[in-house]
Design an enzyme around this catalytic site. Sequence first.
Site, mmCIF file in Angstrom:
data_model
loop_
_atom_site.group_PDB
_atom_site.id
_atom_site.type_symbol
_atom_site.label_atom_id
_atom_site.label_comp_id
_atom_site.label_asym_id
_atom_site.label_seq_id
_atom_site.Cartn_x
_atom_site.Cartn_y
_atom_site.Cartn_z
ATOM 1 N N LYS A 13 -6.346 8.143 7.621
ATOM 2 C CA LYS A 13 -6.665 8.221 6.188
ATOM 3 C C LYS A 13 -7.630 7.107 5.786
ATOM 4 O O LYS A 13 -8.644 7.359 5.140
ATOM 5 C CB LYS A 13 -5.397 8.074 5.327
ATOM 6 C CG LYS A 13 -4.350 9.125 5.539
ATOM 7 C CD LYS A 13 -3.216 9.002 4.522
ATOM 8 C CE LYS A 13 -2.399 7.740 4.603
ATOM 9 N NZ LYS A 13 -1.558 7.644 5.806
ATOM 10 N N ARG A 88 2.495 9.315 -2.826
ATOM 11 C CA ARG A 88 3.230 9.439 -1.572
ATOM 12 C C ARG A 88 4.604 10.074 -1.797
ATOM 13 O O ARG A 88 5.345 10.282 -0.839
ATOM 14 C CB ARG A 88 3.428 8.050 -0.989
ATOM 15 C CG ARG A 88 2.962 7.916 0.448
ATOM 16 C CD ARG A 88 3.028 6.451 0.779
ATOM 17 N NE ARG A 88 2.859 6.147 2.142
ATOM 18 C CZ ARG A 88 1.805 5.455 2.613
ATOM 19 N NH1 ARG A 88 0.829 5.113 1.809
ATOM 20 N NH2 ARG A 88 1.760 5.143 3.867
ATOM 21 N N ARG A 123 -4.056 -0.203 16.632
ATOM 22 C CA ARG A 123 -4.717 -0.360 15.340
ATOM 23 C C ARG A 123 -4.842 -1.834 14.950
ATOM 24 O O ARG A 123 -3.945 -2.638 15.191
ATOM 25 C CB ARG A 123 -3.903 0.383 14.280
ATOM 26 C CG ARG A 123 -4.502 0.271 12.904
ATOM 27 C CD ARG A 123 -4.111 1.407 12.076
ATOM 28 N NE ARG A 123 -2.829 1.191 11.426
ATOM 29 C CZ ARG A 123 -2.415 1.935 10.419
ATOM 30 N NH1 ARG A 123 -3.152 2.930 9.987
ATOM 31 N NH2 ARG A 123 -1.252 1.715 9.870
ATOM 32 N N ARG A 156 -1.058 -5.121 11.898
ATOM 33 C CA ARG A 156 -0.166 -5.082 10.745
ATOM 34 C C ARG A 156 1.289 -5.241 11.170
ATOM 35 O O ARG A 156 1.697 -4.729 12.213
ATOM 36 C CB ARG A 156 -0.337 -3.733 10.032
ATOM 37 C CG ARG A 156 -1.559 -3.700 9.163
ATOM 38 C CD ARG A 156 -1.857 -2.332 8.655
ATOM 39 N NE ARG A 156 -0.677 -1.588 8.204
ATOM 40 C CZ ARG A 156 -0.753 -0.408 7.600
ATOM 41 N NH1 ARG A 156 -1.932 0.143 7.376
ATOM 42 N NH2 ARG A 156 0.332 0.219 7.231
ATOM 43 N N ARG A 167 8.508 4.973 9.669
ATOM 44 C CA ARG A 167 7.470 5.392 8.718
ATOM 45 C C ARG A 167 7.162 6.877 8.863
ATOM 46 O O ARG A 167 6.907 7.573 7.884
ATOM 47 C CB ARG A 167 6.198 4.554 8.927
ATOM 48 C CG ARG A 167 6.351 3.138 8.379
ATOM 49 C CD ARG A 167 5.345 2.200 8.952
ATOM 50 N NE ARG A 167 3.985 2.531 8.586
ATOM 51 C CZ ARG A 167 2.922 2.192 9.317
ATOM 52 N NH1 ARG A 167 3.068 1.536 10.446
ATOM 53 N NH2 ARG A 167 1.719 2.511 8.911
HETATM 54 P P1 AMP Z 1 -0.404 2.340 4.321
HETATM 55 O O1 AMP Z 1 -1.356 1.207 4.453
HETATM 56 O O2 AMP Z 1 -0.912 3.432 3.431
HETATM 57 O O3 AMP Z 1 0.089 2.855 5.644
HETATM 58 O O4 AMP Z 1 0.892 1.743 3.566
HETATM 59 C C1 AMP Z 1 1.674 0.733 4.149
HETATM 60 C C2 AMP Z 1 2.998 0.594 3.427
HETATM 61 O O5 AMP Z 1 2.756 0.251 2.044
HETATM 62 C C3 AMP Z 1 3.847 1.841 3.370
HETATM 63 O O6 AMP Z 1 4.638 2.026 4.537
HETATM 64 C C4 AMP Z 1 4.707 1.557 2.128
HETATM 65 O O7 AMP Z 1 5.732 0.625 2.418
HETATM 66 C C5 AMP Z 1 3.721 0.882 1.198
HETATM 67 N N1 AMP Z 1 3.010 1.873 0.350
HETATM 68 C C6 AMP Z 1 1.678 2.194 0.392
HETATM 69 N N2 AMP Z 1 1.379 3.145 -0.515
HETATM 70 C C7 AMP Z 1 2.558 3.452 -1.128
HETATM 71 C C8 AMP Z 1 2.924 4.364 -2.142
HETATM 72 N N3 AMP Z 1 2.028 5.197 -2.713
HETATM 73 N N4 AMP Z 1 4.235 4.411 -2.517
HETATM 74 C C9 AMP Z 1 5.160 3.596 -1.979
HETATM 75 N N5 AMP Z 1 4.881 2.719 -1.001
HETATM 76 C C10 AMP Z 1 3.598 2.632 -0.575
#
Ligand code: AMP
Length: 212
Positions: A13, A88, A123, A156, A167
């Site tokens: 993404k 999400r 990553r 990360r 996740r």
């Molecule tokens: P990402 O970088 O999109 O993979 O997001 C990393 C982490 O941030 C996720 O596993 C969640 O813990 C948190 N997070 C990101 N976007 C959201 C969202 N829209 N709603 C809730 N938690 C989020």
Amino acid sequence: MKLTIMGPPGGGKGTQAEILSEKLGIPHISTGAIIRNAIREKTELGKVAEGYIADGQLVPDELVIDMVSKRLSEADCENGYILDGFPRTLPQAQAMDKIGIKLDFALNLIVPDEVIVDRLGGRRECKVCAAPYHVKFNPPEKDGVCDKCGGVLITRADDVPETILQRLSVYHKQTEPLIGFYKEKGLLADAVGRDSIEDTTKVVLEVLGVKG
Ligand code: AMP
């Protein structure tokens, strides 16, 4: 164009959002990147979010909705944006409707779980500007250094095997229902992810009707 990119964690993404953002000249808004930044800066949001991220859980809806609505009211969002990682959950998508945010597309990047588990170990992310890299599929020119800003590349905290599986499970339970939600609204654009970033971009541009 107002667009959200959905798909499993590590499905590409962020990478595709970055490419589209440059191509279309509209901002890439990653809720994950905003939250990680808040954690680094030890803000109130960061302090609350830290535990959820480390456990592979979602941060509570109210916090994320508030954060996104503030970000979308900034001037650079006037001509459109690419949301990466938001909404999400169904309540987040419904909150967007309530605020009056109308998307043009919900792009759904389709990538099987086996591919995700393989990919996430390699990553990396720039500590400064959050640009995404991968040691095999998208390496920086100089090992460990961001091509864009010279920042240090880090792994990360949530890209460790146990958290990755958590996740993925959260994705299937809480985020996948959004596919039906956007299909019903006629906004869903399915894009099957390919092995290479370039091939995936071609599919993405085609389903969005954007010239390559
Ligand atoms: P990402 O970088 O999109 O993979 O997001 C990393 C982490 O941030 C996720 O596993 C969640 O813990 C948190 N997070 C990101 N976007 C959201 C969202 N829209 N709603 C809730 N938690 C989020």
